[in-house]
Design a protein around this motif. Structure first.
Motif, PDB file in Angstrom:
ATOM      1  N   ASP A 252       0.770  -1.105  -0.048  1.00 29.52           N
ATOM      2  CA  ASP A 252       0.108   0.009   0.071  1.00 29.52           C
ATOM      3  C   ASP A 252       0.884   1.430  -0.016  1.00 29.52           C
ATOM      4  OD1 ASP A 252      -2.337  -1.314   0.077  1.00 29.52           O
ATOM      5  OD2 ASP A 252      -2.848  -1.344   1.812  1.00 29.52           O
ATOM      6  N   LEU A 255       1.962   1.701  -3.446  1.00 34.45           N
ATOM      7  CA  LEU A 255       0.719   2.090  -4.248  1.00 34.45           C
ATOM      8  C   LEU A 255       0.439   3.635  -4.238  1.00 34.45           C
ATOM      9  CD1 LEU A 255      -1.298  -1.220  -4.299  1.00 34.45           C
ATOM     10  CD2 LEU A 255      -0.725   0.012  -6.357  1.00 34.45           C
ATOM     11  N   ARG A 259       0.550   6.598  -6.711  1.00 35.32           N
ATOM     12  CA  ARG A 259      -0.643   7.260  -6.877  1.00 35.32           C
ATOM     13  C   ARG A 259      -0.308   8.858  -6.933  1.00 35.32           C
ATOM     14  NH1 ARG A 259      -4.114  10.552  -4.608  1.00 35.32           N
ATOM     15  NH2 ARG A 259      -2.855  10.436  -2.641  1.00 35.32           N
ATOM     16  N   ILE A 266       0.844   1.834 -13.833  1.00 32.99           N
ATOM     17  CA  ILE A 266       1.554   1.146 -12.639  1.00 32.99           C
ATOM     18  C   ILE A 266       1.884  -0.439 -12.995  1.00 32.99           C
ATOM     19  CG2 ILE A 266       1.293   0.438 -10.385  1.00 32.99           C
ATOM     20  CD1 ILE A 266      -0.315   2.874  -9.663  1.00 32.99           C
ATOM     21  N   TRP A 326      -7.564  -1.359  -5.427  1.00 24.78           N
ATOM     22  CA  TRP A 326      -6.618  -0.138  -5.893  1.00 24.78           C
ATOM     23  C   TRP A 326      -7.054   0.130  -7.395  1.00 24.78           C
ATOM     24  CZ3 TRP A 326      -3.627   3.515  -3.836  1.00 24.78           C
ATOM     25  CH2 TRP A 326      -3.112   3.366  -2.505  1.00 24.78           C
TER      26      TRP A 326
END
Length: 348
Positions: A252, A255, A259, A266, A326
């Motif tokens: 996370d 990610l 972002r 990605i 996600w």
């Protein structure tokens, strides 16, 4: 003894990546998680030298893999699952050899509807940018641009100066690949904002004549995330690069950093690289194995039990489900932003 030399064990058991039944199940899993492009390691055309580190030729698996992907596309009634190549650095890889590789790939695989001509080039920095320019710049003497061998070429950004080297070489974009945070400049999260911004700036350049670098082709940024990293079973000396998964926290964080950097895409390292402990494929819960070692000169094999790691909460599909969440989050966020600022070139 069933030891796969990895920290986790596949939920589907030991399998062959050339088994059409397994492949169809894997593609269904990836598609359901929102993964639309699958990059396969490819070690060159069939030859004694073109093999991976285990001596396996990857080319002869491609027809099986592509056929399985096409079956899943037809089954789903959708065309949003594609296969492309991760070009590996086999011995003797040169610009001329790569051009021949492209001719071979297009001749043998372009007729598959699942094939997409995007080429990730691993260890691209092993070839100087001035040589890449001969192949990837429009003015290069061996240029594939605007020929049947053209495509999107994405090079590896490993060290600080590799971004400019990729632009000079005529690449269409960059990717970072490594799932071990801070292993390299490119896999250091604190650098991602600047790297993605660099790519956006290159895409806006309008060079002239032979100096034209990117122009209207753009320069894509692909940031790579992973669930963790642990290759100690195959590289005991690399323990310092091990990154615990921390449930979903590690992935996370990557990610979220991606972002915020707003790349063009990605990528995930990896779906099933079990030996490096980067897989998001379903893992079995509570699988045991025995590690053995010979005692002196006797024939007695002493064994000790070992339990493979499992995903947090014992959920085999923890990471595939996280990718799906996600994917939906980023898709919805992008759609909303596009509606609000449709002409903003910097949108994610």
């Amino acid at each position: 003894m069933g030891d796969i030399h990895a920290p986790f064990f596949p939920a589907r058991g030991l399998y062959s990546s050339r088994d059409p039944h397994v492949l169809r199940h894997q593609f269904r899993e990836m598609h359901d998680a929102g993964i639309t492009l699958v990059a396969l390691s490819w070690w060159g055309r069939p030859s004694p030298m073109a093999a991976d580190s285990q001596g396996v030729n990857t080319d002869d698996a491609l027809p099986i893999v592509l056929a399985a992907a096409e079956e899943v596309r037809q089954e789903k009634g959708r065309d949003d699952l594609y296969i492309t190549m991760h070009l590996e650095p086999y011995p003797g890889r040169t610009i001329s050899a790569i051009k021949d590789d492209l001719a071979y790939i297009y001749e043998h695989y372009a007729h598959f509807s699942a094939f997409l001509p995007i080429f990730y080039v691993y260890d691209s920095y092993h070839i100087p940018p001035e040589e890449w320019a001969l192949l990837l710049q429009p003015w290069g003497k061996e240029s594939v641009r605007d020929t049947p061998l053209d495509g999107l070429f994405i090079g590896l950004w490993l060290e600080r100066d590799h971004g400019q080297a990729l632009v000079d070489g005529g690449f269409d974009g960059m990717y970072t690949y490594f799932a071990s945070v801070s292993f390299s400049f490119g896999s250091t999260l604190a650098n991602w904002d600047d790297m993605a911004a660099f790519c956006r700036r290159q895409g806006e350049l309008e060079g002239k004549g032979e100096e034209k670098q990117v122009g209207k082709r753009g320069f894509l940024s692909v940031l790579s995330v992973g669930p963790g990293y642990d290759d100690e079973k195959i590289r005991p000396w690399n323990k310092h690069n091990t990154k615990p998964r921390e449930g979903l926290d590690y992935m996370d964080r990557m990610l979220e950093a991606a972002r915020e950097a707003r790349p063009d895409a990605i990528s995930i390292t990896s779906y099933n690289e079990w030996g490096e402990g980067t897989q998001i494929e379903a893992a079995k819960v509570g699988e045991w194995r025995c590690e053995g070692n010979w005692e002196g000169n006797s024939t007695h094999l002493a064994v000790r039990p070992y339990v493979y790691q499992e995903y947090k909460g014992g959920d085999p599909y923890l990471y595939l489900n996280n990718v799906k969440l996600w994917r939906e989050l980023l898709w919805n966020m992008t759609a909303t932003e596009d509606e609000q600022t449709i002409n903003d070139k910097d949108e994610f």
